[in-house]
Design a protein around this motif. Sequence first.
Motif, short mmCIF file in Angstrom:
data_model
loop_
_atom_site.label_atom_id
_atom_site.label_comp_id
_atom_site.label_asym_id
_atom_site.label_seq_id
_atom_site.Cartn_x
_atom_site.Cartn_y
_atom_site.Cartn_z
N PRO A 7 0.80 -1.24 0.00
CA PRO A 7 0.00 0.00 0.00
C PRO A 7 0.82 1.28 0.00
O PRO A 7 0.27 2.35 -0.27
CB PRO A 7 -0.84 -0.12 1.28
CG PRO A 7 -0.07 -1.05 2.16
CD PRO A 7 0.59 -2.02 1.23
N GLU A 8 2.12 1.20 0.30
CA GLU A 8 2.94 2.40 0.27
C GLU A 8 3.85 2.45 -0.96
O GLU A 8 4.79 3.24 -1.01
CB GLU A 8 3.78 2.48 1.55
CG GLU A 8 2.94 2.62 2.80
CD GLU A 8 3.76 2.87 4.03
OE1 GLU A 8 4.29 3.99 4.16
OE2 GLU A 8 3.89 1.96 4.86
N ALA A 9 3.54 1.65 -1.95
CA ALA A 9 4.34 1.65 -3.18
C ALA A 9 4.32 3.03 -3.82
O ALA A 9 3.28 3.69 -3.90
CB ALA A 9 3.80 0.61 -4.16
N THR A 10 5.48 3.48 -4.30
CA THR A 10 5.56 4.77 -4.97
C THR A 10 4.99 4.66 -6.37
O THR A 10 4.82 3.57 -6.92
CB THR A 10 7.01 5.26 -5.06
OG1 THR A 10 7.75 4.34 -5.89
CG2 THR A 10 7.65 5.33 -3.67
N LEU A 11 4.70 5.81 -6.95
CA LEU A 11 4.17 5.82 -8.31
C LEU A 11 5.18 5.20 -9.28
O LEU A 11 4.80 4.44 -10.17
CB LEU A 11 3.85 7.26 -8.72
CG LEU A 11 3.01 7.42 -9.98
CD1 LEU A 11 1.63 6.83 -9.77
CD2 LEU A 11 2.89 8.90 -10.35
N ALA A 12 6.46 5.51 -9.10
CA ALA A 12 7.49 4.94 -9.97
C ALA A 12 7.52 3.41 -9.85
O ALA A 12 7.68 2.69 -10.84
CB ALA A 12 8.85 5.52 -9.62
N GLU A 13 7.36 2.90 -8.63
CA GLU A 13 7.34 1.45 -8.42
C GLU A 13 6.14 0.82 -9.12
O GLU A 13 6.25 -0.24 -9.74
CB GLU A 13 7.30 1.15 -6.92
CG GLU A 13 7.28 -0.32 -6.58
CD GLU A 13 7.22 -0.56 -5.08
OE1 GLU A 13 6.90 -1.71 -4.68
OE2 GLU A 13 7.47 0.39 -4.31
N LEU A 14 4.98 1.47 -9.03
CA LEU A 14 3.77 0.95 -9.68
C LEU A 14 3.93 0.93 -11.19
O LEU A 14 3.50 -0.02 -11.85
CB LEU A 14 2.56 1.80 -9.28
CG LEU A 14 2.14 1.72 -7.81
CD1 LEU A 14 1.12 2.81 -7.50
CD2 LEU A 14 1.56 0.35 -7.48
N LYS A 15 4.57 1.96 -11.73
CA LYS A 15 4.78 2.00 -13.18
C LYS A 15 5.76 0.92 -13.61
O LYS A 15 5.58 0.29 -14.66
CB LYS A 15 5.26 3.39 -13.60
CG LYS A 15 4.18 4.48 -13.44
CD LYS A 15 4.74 5.86 -13.70
CE LYS A 15 5.11 6.07 -15.14
NZ LYS A 15 5.55 7.47 -15.39
#
Length: 294
Positions: free
Chosen positions: A280-288
Amino acid sequence: MRYFVRDGTLFIRGRFRAASTGVGGGIADVTTVLNHTVPHDFQEDPVRRLELITARHGIFRDYFGLLTAVDMHHLCVLQYDSVTVFITAGVSNPTPSPSTPHTINIIAYSREGMADAALLETIITATGAKAWALHQLGYDFPGTTTDAVVAACERDAEPMHTYAGTLTEIGRRVHEAVLFGLPEALAKQQGRVKREGPSFFIYSRYGGDHWVEWQKENCPYYPCHFAGQRCDYCYCPCYPCGDDDLGEWVESSNGGRVWGCADCTLLHTPEGADYMKRNPEATLAELKRFRERI
């Protein structure tokens, strides 16, 4: 700001300037605000309980915490423009009694900056709205003996708001969110409204100003992206991300500019939604990056 519920605890994570009337309260820079459910017969040291909960999740010192006997699936989350308010509520202890631990906890967050005085005034505004909501419901008391409020804003944002009384825009939003949300939270806790998990309300201007509860089961727009999409994050926890790959700033019909991301499906694929639930604390860059790998 990110929020999620895990193991009976609401976690709100980010970089905040905050004021709290709860356990170990005051004014401070914190990374976490949490609201934790305790047993009805809770007799432990509140400070020690919060230390154990936060240490278990790798959080140390820089947090504000609240305790309640209300289960977190009764949580109500209300979003009004830049303001998000979190409410859990029970009114079984309007007078001192150790056997009736229900309480009203309110956390008001602004993604716009606030001066310390405005944070403190937000506590006053939320408390006033709570008292008025209870009065409208027919209760003859303005709160319970253990109520608490946390007001928080983005630490790195410029202090846009010097005041937060009900004549200010931010104060009006907090007041309206609490006034509407407290009866909803009580209705859930008292069993008059049944939901499987926390409820999410958004203040909508479409068709006239009003509050709307989002329920994926009854969404008239499904599927708005593609068949088989996941709607767990219909109201994105990354909003407004400001990433040009995912959206753009557009002119609002009410004036100003808003982040438009209607074509973004980052968290609507089953894989993306599941990854966000696990992290749930994944960064936007990590999600991309995760999206590129699947």
